[in-house]
Design a protein around this motif. Structure first.
Motif, short mmCIF file in Angstrom:
data_model
loop_
_atom_site.label_atom_id
_atom_site.label_comp_id
_atom_site.label_asym_id
_atom_site.label_seq_id
_atom_site.Cartn_x
_atom_site.Cartn_y
_atom_site.Cartn_z
N HIS B 28 -11.81 18.29 -34.71
CA HIS B 28 -13.22 18.07 -35.01
C HIS B 28 -13.40 17.37 -36.35
O HIS B 28 -12.77 17.74 -37.33
CB HIS B 28 -13.96 19.41 -35.02
N THR B 31 -18.06 20.02 -38.50
CA THR B 31 -18.36 21.38 -38.05
C THR B 31 -19.51 21.91 -38.90
O THR B 31 -19.40 21.99 -40.13
CB THR B 31 -17.14 22.31 -38.22
N GLN B 33 -22.21 25.07 -39.38
CA GLN B 33 -22.42 26.45 -38.94
C GLN B 33 -23.55 27.11 -39.71
O GLN B 33 -23.56 27.14 -40.94
CB GLN B 33 -21.14 27.26 -39.18
N SER B 49 -26.04 24.90 -35.70
CA SER B 49 -24.58 24.94 -35.55
C SER B 49 -24.15 23.95 -34.48
O SER B 49 -24.77 23.90 -33.41
CB SER B 49 -24.11 26.35 -35.15
N ARG B 51 -20.36 21.33 -33.37
CA ARG B 51 -19.08 20.73 -33.75
C ARG B 51 -19.01 19.37 -33.08
O ARG B 51 -19.53 19.19 -31.98
CB ARG B 51 -17.91 21.60 -33.29
N GLU B 87 -18.61 21.24 -42.72
CA GLU B 87 -17.26 20.74 -42.96
C GLU B 87 -17.15 19.37 -42.31
O GLU B 87 -17.41 19.22 -41.11
CB GLU B 87 -16.24 21.71 -42.36
#
Lengths: 268, 271
Positions: B28, B31, B33, B49, B51, B87
């Motif tokens: 990925h 990401t 969240q 959230s 990915r 991320e």
């Protein structure tokens, strides 16, 4: 049914606005009194002014005098251009430090802006006196006075111009990972350039106007001729100096207006 | 607001319409969240959230004010988040130092609604600015000082968008469509791994918009770049996105493969 009556032509002032109007009138009268305003003097001045004009005309156009004044005017313009160019060049890095959110933090922004505020608060003639003491009589003192006065003016306005530009290009470069210095050099300064040119041309006009009187305090230029003319009651020569200053300042203003339209008009 | 997905699609119990995204090929790139963002006391979105797999293209859709642009800016750290984690390419955006962020951004590209070119500079210089994340300093400030390799790479990027012949033209003398193509060249010149596009054809007429989108996604697919883009064109979202993430009332209301959706499903986000 809707109310179709016309609003009153004049609104009744609120108590606060009434107090403000009253305060403005009181301050105005107080200032007139402190400034020695006298209606008698105003009414009796035309004959005295007429006497001065009659003694000043025709202006002194002796070739020897005109040549001397011409070279003094050239020196005046040299002082103005040299001082303005130094001042404008130094204003760019100083403005980068003064502009919020560009390359420096808030502490540096505030400190630099305060220093620029101090520089602007001191009149150019006072700076000329300071530099006459520091570097001696002559055009160099005048050049330094013009340079520092230009830094105070351009530093502030260049910084304001950079803060006011469209932030889109800066954001695009931030998103590529560019450093703050890269962003300032590649997006902020180029986007601010038309505003810089406009401000710099005003600074040049201001420098030419200022340089014509620096000679009054011994900082070079044609101002000394004006002072000597009045001190010796040589009004025809003083009138020649006044007319030369007027022609040069109007010429610089016309040039500045033309250049602003030519450069900025095409760049925007 | 509740979506009414077609019968062939599934809904999960959280009220979010989800279909399984294709098996993760390489890992990925993004990401997100539990992401929250508010401006002062005004919440923009919460609990976002998702990915995004490497090489995947995700369309972010939703009505005005649902925080699509804000979400994109949070992902590349242009604005701070109020909660949750992001991320990107293995870097936690929330914890990144300015140096880390610059390193991360050097691997990403941004194409905004407005092209955001520097108006008074040449087209070639604007494209060379795409290298600033990798090479800081005066040599990359203008095409006049740039190394030959950078000049050639920028010209090649312009060639890909069909504007190599305008390399020396000032950016403010271009049409809207040309400007957006130069912005794409700038975003691609340094070969980013992730590209963020915020309504890349919003300021263009329909014909120029189609042209720009076609070009944009052809280049993305050629280079295998991961893309997140926002669009109000439902057809664009479905034809250019592998996946569609729908926002409504500050929450994810739709997360599904584009293949499994129809325009009707997306319309529900705007009710």
């Amino acid at each position: 049914m809707t109310d179709t009556s016309l609003p009153q032509r004049l609104e009744r002032p609120t108590a606060l606005s009434f107090l403000i109007y009253a305060a403005v009138i009181i301050v105005m009268l107080w200032s007139f009194q402190g400034a020695g305003f006298s209606a008698d003097k105003v009414l009796s001045s035309p004959p005295r002014f007429g006497d001065f004009v009659s003694r000043a005309f025709p202006p002194n156009v002796e070739p020897k005098v005109l040549l001397r004044l011409f070279w003094k005017m050239v020196e005046t313009l040299q002082i103005a251009f040299a001082g303005a160019i130094i001042g404008i060049a130094l204003s760019v890095p100083i403005a980068l430090l003064a502009a919020r959110g560009l390359i420096a933090g808030q502490l540096i922004n505030t400190s630099v802006r305060n220093i620029l505020g101090f520089i602007r608060s001191v009149p150019d003639l006072a700076w000329a006196l300071v530099f006459v003491v520091a570097v001696g009589l002559g055009p160099f003192a005048g050049t330094l006075a013009i340079a520092i006065d230009t830094i105070g003016f351009c530093g502030r306005f260049f910084a304001d111009d950079m803060e006011a530009i469209d932030k889109g290009p800066s954001e695009a470069l931030t998103a590529t990972g560019a450093t703050r210095m890269d962003i300032a050099a590649c997006a902020t300064v180029p986007a601010s350039m038309p505003a810089f040119v406009s401000t710099a041309l005003y600074a040049l006009e201001k420098a030419v106007r200022s340089s014509t009187v620096l000679g009054l305090v011994g900082a070079g230029g044609i101002g000394i001729e004006l002072k000597v003319g009045f001190d010796l009651f040589d009004y025809p020569t003083a009138m020649t100096v006044i007319l030369m200053i007027a022609v040069v300042v109007l010429g610089i203003e016309a040039f500045s207006t033309w250049a602003r339209k030519k450069i900025i008009g095409e760049q925007r | 607001m509740t979506l009414q997905p077609d019968a062939k699609r599934r809904s999960d119990t959280a009220g979010v319409h989800r279909t399984p995204v294709s098996p993760v090929p390489l890992g990925h790139d993004v990401t997100v969240q539990g992401l929250k963002k508010s401006f002062g006391a005004t919440p923009i979105f919460q609990d976002i959230s998702f990915r995004l797999a490497t090489g995947e293209s995700m369309a972010l859709v939703g009505a005005n004010g649902t925080g699509k642009s804000t979400l994109l800016r949070c992902i590349v750290g242009l604005i701070p988040v109020s909660g949750g984690t992001v991320e990107v390419l293995g870097q936690h955006v929330n914890e990144a130092t300015p140096r880390d962020m610059r390193r991360l951004r050097a691997q990403t590209g941004l194409v905004a609604q407005k092209h955001n070119l520097v108006p008074r500079l040449s087209v070639l210089t604007n494209v060379i600015h795409g290298f600033l994340g990798h090479h800081s300093g005066p040599r990359y400030w203008s095409q006049s000082f740039a190394p030959a390799a950078a000049r050639h790479a920028a010209l090649a990027a312009l060639d890909k968008v069909g504007l190599a012949h305008l390399a020396d033209r000032r950016a403010d003398r271009l049409s809207g469509g040309q400007s957006q193509r130069v912005a794409i060249a700038r975003a691609l010149v340094a070969k980013p791994k992730l590209l963020i596009a915020d309504e890349p054809c919003a300021s263009l007429d329909p014909s120029a918009g189609e042209e720009v989108m076609d070009l944009f996604f052809r280049l993305m697919r050629e280079d295998g770049v991961t893309v997140i883009f926002t669009s109000h064109h439902m057809e664009h979202a479905l034809s250019y996105g592998d996946r569609v993430l729908g926002l409504a009332a500050g929450k994810v209301r739709l997360d599904a493969t584009a293949q499994s959706l129809s325009v009707k499903d997306l319309r529900g986000l705007y009710d």
